[in-house]
Motif scaffolding. Structure first.
Motif, short mmCIF file in Angstrom:
data_model
loop_
_atom_site.label_atom_id
_atom_site.label_comp_id
_atom_site.label_asym_id
_atom_site.label_seq_id
_atom_site.Cartn_x
_atom_site.Cartn_y
_atom_site.Cartn_z
N ARG A 83 0.09 0.68 -8.31
CA ARG A 83 1.31 0.10 -7.75
C ARG A 83 1.44 -1.36 -8.19
NH1 ARG A 83 3.43 3.20 -3.68
NH2 ARG A 83 2.11 4.94 -2.98
N VAL A 84 2.61 -1.91 -7.99
CA VAL A 84 2.81 -3.30 -8.37
C VAL A 84 1.85 -4.21 -7.61
CG1 VAL A 84 4.66 -3.73 -6.67
CG2 VAL A 84 4.56 -5.06 -8.79
N GLU A 85 1.52 -3.84 -6.37
CA GLU A 85 0.57 -4.64 -5.60
C GLU A 85 -0.83 -4.61 -6.23
OE1 GLU A 85 3.71 -3.05 -2.77
OE2 GLU A 85 2.44 -2.23 -4.38
N ASP A 86 -1.21 -3.48 -6.79
CA ASP A 86 -2.51 -3.37 -7.46
C ASP A 86 -2.57 -4.29 -8.68
OD1 ASP A 86 -3.30 -1.33 -5.64
OD2 ASP A 86 -2.20 0.14 -6.85
N ILE A 87 -1.48 -4.33 -9.41
CA ILE A 87 -1.41 -5.20 -10.59
C ILE A 87 -1.47 -6.66 -10.16
CG2 ILE A 87 0.02 -5.89 -12.54
CD1 ILE A 87 -1.13 -3.11 -12.85
N ALA A 88 -0.70 -7.01 -9.13
CA ALA A 88 -0.65 -8.40 -8.66
C ALA A 88 -2.02 -8.89 -8.20
CB ALA A 88 0.38 -8.54 -7.55
N ARG A 89 -2.78 -8.00 -7.54
CA ARG A 89 -4.12 -8.39 -7.06
C ARG A 89 -5.13 -8.55 -8.19
NH1 ARG A 89 -3.09 -4.63 -2.79
NH2 ARG A 89 -4.16 -3.01 -4.01
N SER A 90 -4.82 -7.98 -9.34
CA SER A 90 -5.80 -7.93 -10.43
C SER A 90 -5.49 -8.88 -11.58
CB SER A 90 -5.89 -6.49 -10.96
OG SER A 90 -6.23 -5.59 -9.93
N VAL A 91 -4.50 -9.77 -11.41
CA VAL A 91 -4.21 -10.72 -12.49
C VAL A 91 -5.44 -11.61 -12.71
CG1 VAL A 91 -1.73 -10.71 -12.02
CG2 VAL A 91 -3.18 -12.46 -10.97
N VAL A 92 -5.59 -12.05 -13.96
CA VAL A 92 -6.74 -12.88 -14.34
C VAL A 92 -6.26 -14.30 -14.60
CG1 VAL A 92 -8.53 -13.24 -16.07
CG2 VAL A 92 -7.99 -10.92 -15.29
N LYS A 93 -6.80 -15.24 -13.85
CA LYS A 93 -6.42 -16.65 -14.02
C LYS A 93 -7.01 -17.20 -15.32
CE LYS A 93 -4.35 -17.30 -9.98
NZ LYS A 93 -2.97 -17.81 -9.83
N VAL A 94 -6.25 -18.08 -15.96
CA VAL A 94 -6.68 -18.70 -17.21
C VAL A 94 -6.93 -20.19 -16.95
CG1 VAL A 94 -6.08 -19.18 -19.60
CG2 VAL A 94 -5.29 -17.06 -18.52
N ASP A 95 -8.09 -20.66 -17.36
CA ASP A 95 -8.45 -22.07 -17.20
C ASP A 95 -7.73 -22.88 -18.28
OD1 ASP A 95 -9.58 -24.48 -16.58
OD2 ASP A 95 -11.57 -24.00 -17.37
N THR A 96 -6.71 -23.61 -17.89
CA THR A 96 -5.88 -24.33 -18.85
C THR A 96 -5.26 -25.55 -18.18
OG1 THR A 96 -3.80 -24.21 -20.10
CG2 THR A 96 -4.05 -22.67 -18.30
N ALA A 97 -4.91 -26.53 -19.00
CA ALA A 97 -4.25 -27.74 -18.49
C ALA A 97 -2.79 -27.51 -18.17
CB ALA A 97 -4.38 -28.87 -19.53
N LEU A 98 -2.29 -26.30 -18.42
CA LEU A 98 -0.87 -26.02 -18.21
C LEU A 98 -0.56 -25.63 -16.77
CD1 LEU A 98 -0.13 -24.01 -21.48
CD2 LEU A 98 0.24 -26.44 -21.02
N GLY A 99 -1.56 -25.60 -15.90
CA GLY A 99 -1.33 -25.31 -14.49
C GLY A 99 -1.69 -23.90 -14.11
N ASP A 100 -0.85 -23.28 -13.30
CA ASP A 100 -1.10 -21.94 -12.76
C ASP A 100 -0.70 -20.91 -13.82
OD1 ASP A 100 -1.31 -19.59 -11.37
OD2 ASP A 100 0.21 -20.06 -9.86
N VAL A 101 -1.68 -20.43 -14.57
CA VAL A 101 -1.45 -19.46 -15.64
C VAL A 101 -2.32 -18.23 -15.38
CG1 VAL A 101 -1.55 -19.02 -18.13
CG2 VAL A 101 -0.97 -21.30 -17.29
N ALA A 102 -1.72 -17.05 -15.45
CA ALA A 102 -2.48 -15.82 -15.22
C ALA A 102 -1.96 -14.71 -16.12
CB ALA A 102 -2.40 -15.40 -13.76
N ILE A 103 -2.85 -13.77 -16.44
CA ILE A 103 -2.52 -12.64 -17.31
C ILE A 103 -2.54 -11.36 -16.48
CG2 ILE A 103 -3.20 -11.31 -19.34
CD1 ILE A 103 -4.51 -13.83 -20.43
N VAL A 104 -1.50 -10.57 -16.65
CA VAL A 104 -1.38 -9.29 -15.95
C VAL A 104 -2.24 -8.25 -16.66
CG1 VAL A 104 0.24 -7.42 -15.44
CG2 VAL A 104 0.92 -9.80 -15.08
N PRO A 105 -3.00 -7.44 -15.93
CA PRO A 105 -3.83 -6.42 -16.56
C PRO A 105 -3.00 -5.23 -17.04
CG PRO A 105 -3.97 -6.20 -14.20
CD PRO A 105 -3.14 -7.43 -14.46
N GLY A 106 -3.58 -4.45 -17.92
CA GLY A 106 -2.99 -3.18 -18.30
C GLY A 106 -3.43 -2.08 -17.35
N ILE A 107 -3.13 -0.84 -17.71
CA ILE A 107 -3.49 0.31 -16.88
C ILE A 107 -4.26 1.31 -17.74
CG2 ILE A 107 -2.57 2.27 -15.58
CD1 ILE A 107 -0.25 0.56 -14.74
N ALA A 108 -5.27 1.92 -17.16
CA ALA A 108 -6.08 2.91 -17.87
C ALA A 108 -6.04 4.25 -17.15
CB ALA A 108 -7.53 2.43 -17.98
N MET A 109 -5.96 5.30 -17.94
CA MET A 109 -6.20 6.66 -17.47
C MET A 109 -7.55 7.05 -18.05
SD MET A 109 -3.56 9.87 -17.57
CE MET A 109 -3.52 10.00 -19.37
#
Length: 294
Positions: A83-109
Motif C-alpha cells: 500500500r502507499v503507506e508501506d512505501i511511505a514507511r520504507s523511504v530511504v533518507k539520503v545524507d546530503t546538504a540539500l535538506g530533507d531528501v529521500a528515495i522511494v523503494p521499489g516493489i518485489a514479488m
C-alpha cells in the motif's frame, strides 16, 4: 504543502515543484544515471532543483533507478501486497546538504515454486499517482515502456504484477537481427494493426517466434514495405503481450506517454478490452501522495 518530486531514471531526470497537490514548475534534464560522472548525484540534483530550494527549504522525494543498487543510495524493495503507506514507511533518507531528501523503494514479488520473481522500481509511484488522479482503489494498470508492467491493485494495495520486455525485444529485433535489413524509418504506421491482428491469431508462445521470421519473408515477397515493417513488428509484439496479459481482464488503466498509450489502446480494443487513460505526471502525483503519508 510544498514538495519537490524527482523521477530519476537511467537516461533522464524529471523534476516537479508541487504546491498543494498541483505542479507549478518543471525541470527535465538528460542527466540520467548512465551520464553521471564520478557519482556526483548531489551536484546533478542541486543543478536541477537548486533554484526551488533557494526560494525556501523543501522536502525532496525521488523514485526510479536512483534507488537501485547502482544508483545514489539503494532503497530496498517492499514486498507484496504493498500500500502507499508501506512505501511511505520504507523511504530511504539520503545524507546530503540539500535538506530533507529521500528515495522511494521499489516493489518485489519474491516468487515461489509456482511463479517467478519480478520487480519494479518507479512504476509503483505512477500507479499510486494514477489511483489518486482517477479516484479508484482497484483495477488493472498497464504501464507501457521498455519493460511494460501489468499491475493489479485490490483495495488500494498492489497485489501482483507482471513485466513484459516488449520494448527491449522490439529494439533488439529491429536493430540486431536479420529483420534489421527490412526495417525502414517507420513512416508508414499502417502495419501496426496488421501486426496486432496477426498476434490475435497466435495459439502458442512458439507461434510468435515463427511469425517474427515471416516479417522477413513478407518483405522478400514484396508484401511488406520497409516503411511499414517497424510498425508491423511493434503491433505483433504489443499484440502478443496483450493477448497473454489481458485474459479475463475487461478494463485497464493506461499510464504512460501519449504515443505508447495510443498504441496499447488500439491493441487492447482489438482484443475487446476497454481502456481508461490516466493523466500525465502520475509519477510526480504519486510522489506527492507518498509524501502525504510520511
Amino acid at each position: 504543502m510544498r514538495r519537490i518530486a524527482v523521477d530519476w531514471g537511467t537516461t533522464r531526470l524529471r523534476a516537479a515543484l508541487i504546491e498543494d497537490g498541483r505542479i507549478v514548475a518543471r525541470q527535465e534534464r538528460a542527466d540520467g544515471l548512465s551520464r553521471i560522472a564520478g557519482g556526483d548525484f548531489e551536484g546533478v540534483l542541486a543543478a536541477a532543483v537548486g533554484g526551488w530550494l533557494a526560494e525556501e527549504p523543501t522536502p525532496i522525494r525521488m523514485c526510479g533507478m536512483v534507488g537501485a543498487r547502482h544508483g545514489w543510495v539503494e532503497a530496498p524493495y517492499v514486498d507484496l501486497p504493498a500500500r502507499v503507506e508501506d512505501i511511505a514507511r520504507s523511504v530511504v533518507k539520503v545524507d546530503t546538504a540539500l535538506g530533507d531528501v529521500a528515495i522511494v523503494p521499489g516493489i518485489a514479488m519474491r516468487g515461489d515454486g509456482e511463479r517467478w520473481a519480478d520487480v519494479m522500481r518507479g512504476e509503483e509511484t505512477q500507479v499510486f499517482g494514477a489511483l489518486g488522479a482517477i479516484g479508484r482503489s482497484e483495477g488493472t494498470f498497464v504501464l507501457p515502456g521498455t519493460h511494460a508492467k501489468w499491475v493489479t491493485v485490490e483495495g488500494g494495495a498492489i497485489t501482483r504484477f507482471r513485466t513484459f520486455m516488449t520494448g527491449d525485444i522490439y529494439a533488439a529485433l529491429r536493430d540486431h537481427t536479420i529483420l534489421s535489413a527490412t526495417m525502414g524509418d517507420g513512416s508508414d504506421p499502417d502495419g501496426f494493426m496488421r501486426g496486432v491482428f496477426a498476434a490475435r491469431e497466435l495459439n502458442a508462445a512458439g507461434d510468435l517466434l515463427a511469425r517474427l521470421f515471416s516479417l522477413r519473408a513478407e518483405a522478400l515477397m514484396g508484401r511488406l514495405s520497409d516503411a511499414a515493417a517497424p510498425s508491423l513488428l511493434s503491433g505483433l509484439l504489443i499484440g502478443a503481450e496483450v493477448l497473454s496479459a489481458a485474459r479475463e481482464v475487461g478494463e485497464v488503466v493506461l499510464v504512460g506517454g501519449a504515443d505508447l498509450v495510443r498504441r496499447y489502446a488500439e491493441a487492447l480494443s482489438a482484443m475487446d478490452v476497454a481502456t481508461i487513460e490516466a493523466p500525465q505526471d502520475c509519477a510526480m502525483l504519486g510522489l506527492s501522495i507518498i509524501g502525504d503519508h510520511a
